[in-house]
Design an enzyme around this catalytic site. Structure first.
Site, PDB file in Angstrom:
ATOM      1  CD  GLN A  16      35.978  74.009  58.813  1.00 14.98           C
ATOM      2  OE1 GLN A  16      35.170  74.878  59.134  1.00 14.98           O
ATOM      3  NE2 GLN A  16      36.106  72.883  59.476  1.00 14.98           N
ATOM      4  CD  GLU A  27      32.799  74.571  64.838  1.00 12.61           C
ATOM      5  OE1 GLU A  27      33.656  74.391  65.733  1.00 12.61           O
ATOM      6  OE2 GLU A  27      32.834  73.992  63.736  1.00 12.61           O
ATOM      7  CG  HIS A  36      28.884  68.908  65.276  1.00 16.12           C
ATOM      8  ND1 HIS A  36      28.281  69.889  64.523  1.00 16.12           N
ATOM      9  CD2 HIS A  36      30.219  69.032  65.054  1.00 16.12           C
ATOM     10  CE1 HIS A  36      29.205  70.584  63.869  1.00 16.12           C
ATOM     11  NE2 HIS A  36      30.387  70.080  64.166  1.00 16.12           N
ATOM     12  CG  ASP A  89      37.544  73.219  68.419  1.00 17.03           C
ATOM     13  OD1 ASP A  89      36.943  73.189  69.498  1.00 17.03           O
ATOM     14  OD2 ASP A  89      36.975  73.389  67.327  1.00 17.03           O
ATOM     15  CB  THR A 109      38.340  80.993  69.522  1.00 15.44           C
ATOM     16  OG1 THR A 109      38.751  80.262  68.365  1.00 15.44           O
ATOM     17  CG2 THR A 109      37.624  80.066  70.496  1.00 15.44           C
ATOM     18  CG  ASP A 111      36.599  77.389  67.177  1.00 11.25           C
ATOM     19  OD1 ASP A 111      37.338  78.376  67.269  1.00 11.25           O
ATOM     20  OD2 ASP A 111      36.944  76.335  66.618  1.00 11.25           O
ATOM     21  CE  LYS A 156      36.838  75.613  63.603  1.00  8.73           C
ATOM     22  NZ  LYS A 156      35.433  75.610  64.076  1.00  8.73           N
ATOM     23  NE  ARG A 204      30.606  75.559  59.778  1.00  3.80           N
ATOM     24  CZ  ARG A 204      31.000  74.795  60.789  1.00  3.80           C
ATOM     25  NH1 ARG A 204      32.081  74.047  60.659  1.00  3.80           N
ATOM     26  NH2 ARG A 204      30.336  74.776  61.927  1.00  3.80           N
ATOM     27  CD  GLU A 218      25.306  70.277  63.738  1.00  5.95           C
ATOM     28  OE1 GLU A 218      24.907  69.181  64.173  1.00  5.95           O
ATOM     29  OE2 GLU A 218      25.946  71.094  64.428  1.00  5.95           O
ATOM     30  CD  GLU A 274      33.906  74.307  69.929  1.00  9.68           C
ATOM     31  OE1 GLU A 274      34.778  73.899  70.737  1.00  9.68           O
ATOM     32  OE2 GLU A 274      34.147  74.502  68.715  1.00  9.68           O
TER      33      GLU A 274
END
Length: 413
Positions: free
Chosen positions: A241, A200, A134, A127, A258, A234, A254, A238, A361, A202
């Site tokens: 992490q 996420e 970002h 990844d 996925t 993904d 993580k 948080r 975000e 992606e």
């Protein structure tokens, strides 16, 4: 009247699609499907149907049967660029040439009547972190007194290795992960389900042709190794992490899931969507310097919905690092490629607030919750459903739709 109106827009023959249909003959993504009581097999999407590619190859005596009459896409992925083009031309002919209609029609199955599977066996998963917007947003959130971007960010595509075994196909439920978490004011870590579960947004790159260990893959060889693209989510815990990531980076926050689309769009279907990367603001080392290379960015328009409500529309065209550069960097130390390798772009975020690709975000780390029809969201709650869709410009003004990727959050048992 409603039934009559619907029939005007629904072709009776699945081969008779409206001109410019986003899953028309100019697209033809590959996947793996099964019907009730039958084994999985390679399929090609046409409209709202899936074509049993192996069965058609056998019916027409095609030499491509050995690549298509399989349970996964891996044999086709490994066959290489020339074979990919040959198969694509053959499939295009099967669904457009009137001479093939009688042979093809019995092997078209409604999507609603089949089960879609993980389309290839994932070998390795990497990844990346290729969106400047970002990376800048997260830098501002977590390092407000420092430069938003770390010194290395514009010199190389930052990335990490993930867990291939937890890549799942779209539609698979995502179980809320548990792990250690510790807030800034907490005296000690606690164990439990993540309370800051995120997405996420992606784009995934699917590797077909392997490379020997010790042999870097240059920018110019990108299209010889990468078969196609897919949408990828993904999922990220948080809080887990944040506590675990120093000093070695993401791990349990993580690696739990996925999600990827059931459909892999071949690079050839996206030729009209190719765009150059943004202007570089820092000189690149030769192995990453794409100033004279063919365009390797893609103008993909992504939409993110949460419980059916659009929450973001991230533009992929602005990604600072391209798939070709990610591949070159991933192998420059001599790391080998394997058929079925998957690498993700990292979260796709644009410059505007409605173009951010993660909840951290969109809500500014939960400080500005989203206002949804069913309540506020800082991060994901159990039962929430996230869906990513995307389209790209196609030939002659058409659109190429990528297969959606969706997942529902379930509570840990």
């Amino acid at each position: 009247m409603a039934a009559a109106a619907a029939s005007e827009h629904t072709p009776l023959d699945p081969l008779d699609l409206p001109e410019g249909h986003p899953f028309g003959p100019h697209n033809l993504p590959y996947g793996v499907f099964s019907r009730a009581g039958e084994s999985p097999r390679v399929g090609v999407r046409l409209g709202d149907h899936v074509l049993d590619a192996g069965a058609v190859a056998e019916s027409l005596g095609s030499p491509h049967g050995p690549l298509l009459a399989r349970r996964t896409l891996n044999p086709l992925l490994a066959a290489g660029r020339s074979a990919w083009s040959d198969v694509r031309r053959a499939v295009t002919s099967w669904v457009t040439d009137p001479a093939h209609r009688e042979a093809v029609r019995p092997h078209l199955h409604p999507l609603a009547a089949v089960t879609l599977h993980l389309p290839f066996e994932v070998a390795d998963y990497v990844d990346f972190y290729a969106s400047e917007n970002h990376a800048t947003n997260l830098g501002r959130l977590f390092r407000p007194d420092e430069a938003a971007l770390k010194p290395n960010w514009k010199h190389l595509p930052v990335g990490y290795h993930g867990r291939a075994g937890t890549v799942v196909v779209s539609g698979t439920d995502v179980v809320r992960p548990s792990g250690q978490r510790k807030g800034p004011q907490d005296p000690a870590p606690v164990f439990g389900p993540s309370v800051r579960l995120d997405i996420e947004t992606e784009v995934g790159y699917v590797v077909g042709v392997p490379s020997p260990q010790g042999t870097p893959v240059p920018l110019a060889a990108y299209r010889d190794h990468v078969f196609g693209l897919c949408l990828l989510n993904d999922w990220s815990a948080r809080d887990i992490q944040n506590w675990e990531t120093v000093p070695l980076g993401p791990h349990l926050g993580k690696s739990f899931a996925t999600s990827i689309s059931a459909w892999i769009t071949p690079l050839e279907a996206l030729d009209a969507a190719r765009v150059p990367a943004p202007a570089r603001t820092v000189p690149l080392l030769p192995y990453l310097d794409d100033s004279d290379a063919e365009p390797a960015g893609y103008d993909l328009r992504i939409t993110v919905t949460l419980n059916g409500q659009v929450v973001s529309e991230p533009p992929f065209a602005g990604m600072y690092w391209t798939g070709a550069q990610m591949l070159a960097h991933m192998t420059v130390n001599g790391a080998s490629l394997r058929t079925g390798d998957l690498y993700g772009s990292g979260t796709v975020s644009g410059a505007a607030e409605n173009e951010r690709g993660s909840l951290i975000e969109m809500t500014w780390n939960g400080q500005r919750p989203l206002e949804l029809a069913d309540g506020k969201r800082g991060f994901l709650e159990d039962g929430d459903v996230v869906t990513l869709t995307a389209w790209a410009p196609g030939p002659a003004g058409t659109r190429v739709h990528l297969g959606e990727v969706t997942g529902r959050i379930t509570a840990r048992l």
